[in-house]
Scaffold this active site. Structure first.
Site, PDB file in Angstrom:
ATOM      1  N   LYS A  46       0.880  -1.176   0.000  1.00 51.78           N
ATOM      2  CA  LYS A  46       0.000   0.000   0.000  1.00 51.78           C
ATOM      3  C   LYS A  46       0.917   1.225   0.000  1.00 51.78           C
ATOM      4  O   LYS A  46       1.973   1.228   0.640  1.00 51.78           O
ATOM      5  CB  LYS A  46      -0.885  -0.065   1.261  1.00 51.78           C
ATOM      6  CG  LYS A  46      -1.780   1.122   1.474  1.00 51.78           C
ATOM      7  CD  LYS A  46      -3.036   1.080   0.643  1.00 51.78           C
ATOM      8  CE  LYS A  46      -3.794   2.409   0.767  1.00 51.78           C
ATOM      9  NZ  LYS A  46      -4.701   2.662  -0.348  1.00 51.78           N
ATOM     10  N   ASN A 151       4.008   6.142  -6.954  1.00 50.10           N
ATOM     11  CA  ASN A 151       2.579   6.369  -7.163  1.00 50.10           C
ATOM     12  C   ASN A 151       2.400   7.757  -7.790  1.00 50.10           C
ATOM     13  O   ASN A 151       2.398   8.769  -7.108  1.00 50.10           O
ATOM     14  CB  ASN A 151       1.833   6.247  -5.825  1.00 50.10           C
ATOM     15  CG  ASN A 151       0.332   6.391  -5.990  1.00 50.10           C
ATOM     16  OD1 ASN A 151      -0.140   6.922  -6.997  1.00 50.10           O
ATOM     17  ND2 ASN A 151      -0.424   5.934  -5.012  1.00 50.10           N
ATOM     18  N   SER A 153      -0.277   8.303  -9.658  1.00 51.25           N
ATOM     19  CA  SER A 153      -1.549   7.920 -10.267  1.00 51.25           C
ATOM     20  C   SER A 153      -2.753   7.897  -9.338  1.00 51.25           C
ATOM     21  O   SER A 153      -3.854   7.584  -9.806  1.00 51.25           O
ATOM     22  CB  SER A 153      -1.380   6.539 -10.895  1.00 51.25           C
ATOM     23  OG  SER A 153      -0.738   5.647 -10.007  1.00 51.25           O
ATOM     24  N   CYS A 154      -2.598   8.210  -8.066  1.00 55.13           N
ATOM     25  CA  CYS A 154      -3.756   8.188  -7.163  1.00 55.13           C
ATOM     26  C   CYS A 154      -4.781   9.209  -7.669  1.00 55.13           C
ATOM     27  O   CYS A 154      -4.469  10.387  -7.791  1.00 55.13           O
ATOM     28  CB  CYS A 154      -3.318   8.520  -5.736  1.00 55.13           C
ATOM     29  SG  CYS A 154      -4.721   8.564  -4.609  1.00 55.13           S
ATOM     30  N   LYS A 191       4.127   4.123 -11.668  1.00 54.76           N
ATOM     31  CA  LYS A 191       2.724   3.713 -11.864  1.00 54.76           C
ATOM     32  C   LYS A 191       1.940   4.910 -12.390  1.00 54.76           C
ATOM     33  O   LYS A 191       1.774   5.921 -11.697  1.00 54.76           O
ATOM     34  CB  LYS A 191       2.129   3.199 -10.549  1.00 54.76           C
ATOM     35  CG  LYS A 191       0.711   2.661 -10.731  1.00 54.76           C
ATOM     36  CD  LYS A 191       0.268   1.876  -9.510  1.00 54.76           C
ATOM     37  CE  LYS A 191      -1.163   1.390  -9.608  1.00 54.76           C
ATOM     38  NZ  LYS A 191      -1.602   0.676  -8.410  1.00 54.76           N
ATOM     39  N   ASN A 218      -3.682   2.393 -12.791  1.00 49.56           N
ATOM     40  CA  ASN A 218      -4.352   2.665 -11.527  1.00 49.56           C
ATOM     41  C   ASN A 218      -5.840   2.743 -11.862  1.00 49.56           C
ATOM     42  O   ASN A 218      -6.230   2.567 -13.016  1.00 49.56           O
ATOM     43  CB  ASN A 218      -3.845   3.975 -10.921  1.00 49.56           C
ATOM     44  CG  ASN A 218      -4.058   4.010  -9.403  1.00 49.56           C
ATOM     45  OD1 ASN A 218      -5.129   3.656  -8.921  1.00 49.56           O
ATOM     46  ND2 ASN A 218      -3.053   4.449  -8.667  1.00 49.56           N
ATOM     47  N   THR A 219      -6.668   3.011 -10.884  1.00 51.73           N
ATOM     48  CA  THR A 219      -8.113   3.088 -11.134  1.00 51.73           C
ATOM     49  C   THR A 219      -8.458   4.272 -12.036  1.00 51.73           C
ATOM     50  O   THR A 219      -7.711   5.238 -12.113  1.00 51.73           O
ATOM     51  CB  THR A 219      -8.859   3.222  -9.796  1.00 51.73           C
ATOM     52  OG1 THR A 219      -8.224   4.254  -9.042  1.00 51.73           O
ATOM     53  CG2 THR A 219      -8.843   1.929  -9.024  1.00 51.73           C
TER      54      THR A 219
HETATM   55  C1  LIG Z   1      -9.446   0.366  -2.168  1.00 49.34           C
HETATM   56  C2  LIG Z   1      -8.318   0.596  -3.122  1.00 49.34           C
HETATM   57  C3  LIG Z   1      -7.160   1.217  -2.661  1.00 49.34           C
HETATM   58  C4  LIG Z   1      -6.092   1.445  -3.533  1.00 49.34           C
HETATM   59  N1  LIG Z   1      -4.971   2.042  -3.055  1.00 49.34           N
HETATM   60  C5  LIG Z   1      -3.912   2.235  -3.881  1.00 49.34           C
HETATM   61  C6  LIG Z   1      -2.689   2.783  -3.389  1.00 49.34           C
HETATM   62  O1  LIG Z   1      -2.535   3.100  -2.208  1.00 49.34           O
HETATM   63  N2  LIG Z   1      -1.669   2.956  -4.273  1.00 49.34           N
HETATM   64  C7  LIG Z   1      -1.772   2.616  -5.592  1.00 49.34           C
HETATM   65  O2  LIG Z   1      -0.805   2.777  -6.356  1.00 49.34           O
HETATM   66  N3  LIG Z   1      -2.908   2.061  -6.079  1.00 49.34           N
HETATM   67  C8  LIG Z   1      -3.968   1.867  -5.253  1.00 49.34           C
HETATM   68  N4  LIG Z   1      -5.119   1.279  -5.738  1.00 49.34           N
HETATM   69  C9  LIG Z   1      -5.190   0.877  -7.166  1.00 49.34           C
HETATM   70  C10 LIG Z   1      -4.858  -0.590  -7.372  1.00 49.34           C
HETATM   71  O3  LIG Z   1      -3.517  -0.860  -7.014  1.00 49.34           O
HETATM   72  C11 LIG Z   1      -5.065  -0.993  -8.852  1.00 49.34           C
HETATM   73  O4  LIG Z   1      -4.196  -0.219  -9.657  1.00 49.34           O
HETATM   74  C12 LIG Z   1      -6.489  -0.801  -9.341  1.00 49.34           C
HETATM   75  O5  LIG Z   1      -7.420  -1.167  -8.347  1.00 49.34           O
HETATM   76  C13 LIG Z   1      -6.781  -1.596 -10.614  1.00 49.34           C
HETATM   77  O6  LIG Z   1      -6.629  -2.979 -10.407  1.00 49.34           O
HETATM   78  P1  LIG Z   1      -7.906  -3.971 -10.205  1.00 49.34           P
HETATM   79  O7  LIG Z   1      -8.769  -3.816 -11.418  1.00 49.34           O
HETATM   80  O8  LIG Z   1      -7.306  -5.338 -10.049  1.00 49.34           O
HETATM   81  O9  LIG Z   1      -8.616  -3.503  -8.972  1.00 49.34           O
HETATM   82  C14 LIG Z   1      -6.191   1.040  -4.894  1.00 49.34           C
HETATM   83  C15 LIG Z   1      -7.351   0.386  -5.325  1.00 49.34           C
HETATM   84  C16 LIG Z   1      -8.406   0.164  -4.468  1.00 49.34           C
HETATM   85  C17 LIG Z   1      -9.638  -0.544  -4.970  1.00 49.34           C
END
Ligand SMILES: Cc1cc2nc3c(=O)[nH]c(=O)nc-3n(C[C@H](O)[C@H](O)[C@H](O)COP(=O)(O)O)c2cc1C
Length: 375
Positions: A46, A151, A153-154, A191, A218-219
């Site tokens: 994380k 990161n 990309s948040c 990322k 990332n999302t």
């Molecule tokens: C609840 C949650 C918290 C996340 N926290 C982070 C984070 O702290 N740092 C980061 O780089 N990506 C974070 N992400 C993004 C994930 O690492 C990932 O890039 C994204 O969810 C897409 O993958 P998935 O389709 O498998 O969920 C988070 C995603 C979720 C759902």
């Protein structure tokens, strides 16, 4: 001969190419140790920052579901629904750097063959902020991290010099990557955010700054849907909402399109694919586009927090795939990695029933310099 799942990525040897992405499944040493026991080849922690964060007063993540016999998408739990996506507005780790230091070392020592990547994040608005990146990088690498993931990309940061706001600016990406590379003795992954027009531009910025690999996606920036009865956003705090991030099955095709742009533009670079993976066929898409590892978040969150069933199925899926394709001489990921990236071409290069009447969107009478784009 047993299938060989091992990969070397940015110089690091992984026992398999399946990693937990930076997210709740990797928010603590306890989770990470369980993930390693379950079989994940590596984890990205994380995201670790220097300043304390406070999350919203309410749920940080919910899951959007679809019904087979209704067009309604909803976060409400209903029987017979299928997962559409995750939606979150969770900030980075709520534990400070001090909490992580010592724990990273213990995690790394316990199963030394497992790969531990520390995700880090700071601002970029001043020289001091840039030094924060170096502080984080040095602390994590001294504590045993095998690589760093920046990161950039948040998607839910107000600060214009943080998270995906860095990831939308190729020069800032370059500078931040370079600043970390100055102190890093371990590989540095960048990322990127998918929320840009042409991700090749941002990828180039990262590689110019010295990134050893790019992780994507990332999302995706998004809003929760509005409940048609209450007229409230399905996720809100006292009626208010801000943009958050979409993950899970819905983003697989979107994320693949971003990845294909990058792997097509930088054939000799390394990429870690993320977005919508829960089974091997999903991961296979990223591998065929050229990725050397993949990362999973949403599917793992829904499977005992760290994805023991997900990783079991990914490993079994890849073993079966290699066995099935042994006759092609495929014994490992590198034997089929990237073999479909050249199948992505511009629209006008796709065959038409009648080629003579298609001019790539241009007027048939247009001067030759405009080009028909049809060949
Ligand atoms: C609840 C949650 C918290 C996340 N926290 C982070 C984070 O702290 N740092 C980061 O780089 N990506 C974070 N992400 C993004 C994930 O690492 C990932 O890039 C994204 O969810 C897409 O993958 P998935 O389709 O498998 O969920 C988070 C995603 C979720 C759902």
């Amino acid at each position: 001969m047993p299938a060989d799942l091992r990969v070397t990525f940015t110089g690091l040897r992984f026992e398999n190419p399946f990693l937990l992405a930076s997210a709740p499944p990797t928010e603590s040493d306890g989770n990470i140790m369980r993930a390693f026991e379950a079989g994940w080849g590596g984890v990205v922690t994380k995201t670790i920052g220097l300043h304390p964060v406070t999350n919203v007063a309410g749920p940080k993540t919910k899951f959007l579901r679809a019904m087979p016999d209704s067009p309604q998408l909803s976060m409400q739990k209903r029987p017979g629904t299928a997962l559409h996506s995750s939606w979150n507005w969770e900030l980075i780790s709520d534990k400070p750097l001090d909490w992580w230091i010592g724990r990273l070392l213990r995690i790394k020592k316990a199963p030394p063959e497992k790969i531990l990547i520390a995700s880090i994040m700071a601002g970029s608005g001043s020289d001091e902020e840039m030094r924060h990146w170096q502080t984080l990088a040095k602390a994590c690498q001294a504590d045993g991290a095998d690589a760093l993931e920046l990161n950039l990309s948040c998607p839910h940061m107000d600060r214009p010099d943080m998270g995906s706001n860095i990831g939308k600016d190729d020069e800032l990406i370059s500078v931040v990557t370079q600043v970390v590379k100055e102190v890093a003795t371990i590989p540095v992954w960048a990322k990127l955010t998918p929320s840009t027009t042409d991700i090749v531009v941002e990828a180039r910025g990262a590689f110019l700054g010295g990134a050893d690999a790019i992780s994507s996606s990332n999302t995706f920036t998004s809003l929760p849907v509005i409940d048609p009865e209450t007229l409230e956003f399905e996720m809100n705090v006292e009626g208010l909402v801000s943009t958050g991030g979409l993950g899970g099955p819905a983003i697989l095709p979107l994320s693949l399109a971003k990845m294909a742009q990058m792997t097509g533009a930088f054939e000799d670079k390394e990429f870690s694919g993320i977005g919508g993976i829960s089974e091997f066929p999903h991961a296979l898409n990223y591998f065929l586009l050229g990725c050397g590892t993949v990362q999973v978040c949403t599917a793992a969150m829904l499977d005992h927090a760290v994805g023991p069933t997900v990783i079991r199925n990914l490993i079994r899926g890849m073993e079966e795939f290699l066995e099935k394709n042994a006759h092609r001489g495929w014994q490992k990921l590198d034997d089929f990695r990237g073999i479909r990236r050249n199948r992505i071409v511009s629209h006008s290069k796709i065959k038409r029933p009648d080629e003579a009447h298609y001019h790539g969107g241009y007027d048939a009478e247009a001067p030759a310099t405009a080009g028909s784009g049809n060949k």
